[in-house]
Design a protein around this motif. Structure first.
Motif, mmCIF file in Angstrom:
data_model
loop_
_atom_site.group_PDB
_atom_site.id
_atom_site.type_symbol
_atom_site.label_atom_id
_atom_site.label_comp_id
_atom_site.label_asym_id
_atom_site.label_seq_id
_atom_site.Cartn_x
_atom_site.Cartn_y
_atom_site.Cartn_z
ATOM 1 N N GLU A 111 12.710 -3.777 -0.148
ATOM 2 C CA GLU A 111 11.853 -3.695 1.035
ATOM 3 C C GLU A 111 11.100 -2.362 1.067
ATOM 4 O O GLU A 111 9.900 -2.326 1.348
ATOM 5 N N GLN A 112 11.780 -1.255 0.763
ATOM 6 C CA GLN A 112 11.121 0.051 0.754
ATOM 7 C C GLN A 112 10.051 0.106 -0.326
ATOM 8 O O GLN A 112 8.968 0.647 -0.102
ATOM 9 N N LEU A 113 10.337 -0.480 -1.486
ATOM 10 C CA LEU A 113 9.349 -0.541 -2.561
ATOM 11 C C LEU A 113 8.105 -1.300 -2.109
ATOM 12 O O LEU A 113 6.975 -0.848 -2.317
ATOM 13 N N LEU A 114 8.305 -2.440 -1.445
ATOM 14 C CA LEU A 114 7.168 -3.232 -0.959
ATOM 15 C C LEU A 114 6.379 -2.483 0.121
ATOM 16 O O LEU A 114 5.148 -2.522 0.128
ATOM 17 N N ILE A 115 7.063 -1.795 1.003
ATOM 18 C CA ILE A 115 6.392 -1.003 2.045
ATOM 19 C C ILE A 115 5.530 0.075 1.395
ATOM 20 O O ILE A 115 4.372 0.275 1.778
ATOM 21 N N ASN A 116 6.087 0.759 0.397
ATOM 22 C CA ASN A 116 5.321 1.802 -0.301
ATOM 23 C C ASN A 116 4.084 1.215 -0.969
ATOM 24 O O ASN A 116 2.999 1.799 -0.892
ATOM 25 N N LEU A 117 4.233 0.064 -1.622
ATOM 26 C CA LEU A 117 3.092 -0.592 -2.265
ATOM 27 C C LEU A 117 2.023 -0.978 -1.244
ATOM 28 O O LEU A 117 0.827 -0.773 -1.469
ATOM 29 N N LEU A 118 2.456 -1.535 -0.123
ATOM 30 C CA LEU A 118 1.500 -1.963 0.899
ATOM 31 C C LEU A 118 0.787 -0.766 1.534
ATOM 32 O O LEU A 118 -0.425 -0.813 1.771
ATOM 33 N N LYS A 119 1.521 0.302 1.800
ATOM 34 C CA LYS A 119 0.892 1.515 2.346
ATOM 35 C C LYS A 119 -0.129 2.081 1.366
ATOM 36 O O LYS A 119 -1.231 2.453 1.751
ATOM 37 N N ASN A 120 0.262 2.154 0.101
ATOM 38 C CA ASN A 120 -0.653 2.661 -0.924
ATOM 39 C C ASN A 120 -1.904 1.797 -1.024
ATOM 40 O O ASN A 120 -3.012 2.313 -1.169
ATOM 41 N N ALA A 121 -1.730 0.494 -0.958
ATOM 42 C CA ALA A 121 -2.858 -0.425 -1.024
ATOM 43 C C ALA A 121 -3.792 -0.230 0.170
ATOM 44 O O ALA A 121 -5.019 -0.190 0.019
ATOM 45 N N GLN A 122 -3.223 -0.079 1.362
ATOM 46 C CA GLN A 122 -4.040 0.154 2.561
ATOM 47 C C GLN A 122 -4.808 1.457 2.438
ATOM 48 O O GLN A 122 -5.994 1.520 2.760
ATOM 49 N N GLN A 123 -4.159 2.495 1.979
ATOM 50 C CA GLN A 123 -4.815 3.792 1.844
ATOM 51 C C GLN A 123 -5.921 3.732 0.785
ATOM 52 O O GLN A 123 -6.974 4.320 0.947
#
Length: 90
Positions: free
Chosen positions: A74-86
């Motif tokens: 879940e933390q890995l996916l959150i990091n990926l999604l945040k990076n994608a948004q940024q």
């Protein structure tokens, strides 16, 4: 009031020690815990994350069983999604 070289070096030394303590504490906090592998529904996790981060999710399956540490995935996916948004915001 004259500040001596010794006073300056003592102050710098104290700051360095405080910074070293902070870095040590942070590194202990940031270390990943030992993985708690179990089987969980990755689709459920993705749907929950979809509520927080707007992204499209297409699947013919309602469940997607995955074996691993659920909180780390879940933390890995959150990091990926945040990076994608940024990255998209630029």
């Amino acid at each position: 009031m004259s500040i001596t070289f010794r006073q300056i070096t003592v102050t710098i030394s104290k700051r360095i020690n405080k910074l070293a303590e902070f870095i040590q504490s942070y590194s202990q906090l940031a270390r990943l815990s030992r993985p708690q592998k179990q089987t969980f529904d990755l689709m459920k996790t993705l749907v929950q994350l979809q509520e927080l981060y707007q992204f499209s999710l297409r699947s013919q399956d309602e469940t997607l069983m995955f074996s691993g540490d659920e909180s780390q995935i879940e933390q890995l996916l959150i990091n990926l999604l945040k990076n994608a948004q940024q990255a998209c915001a630029d």
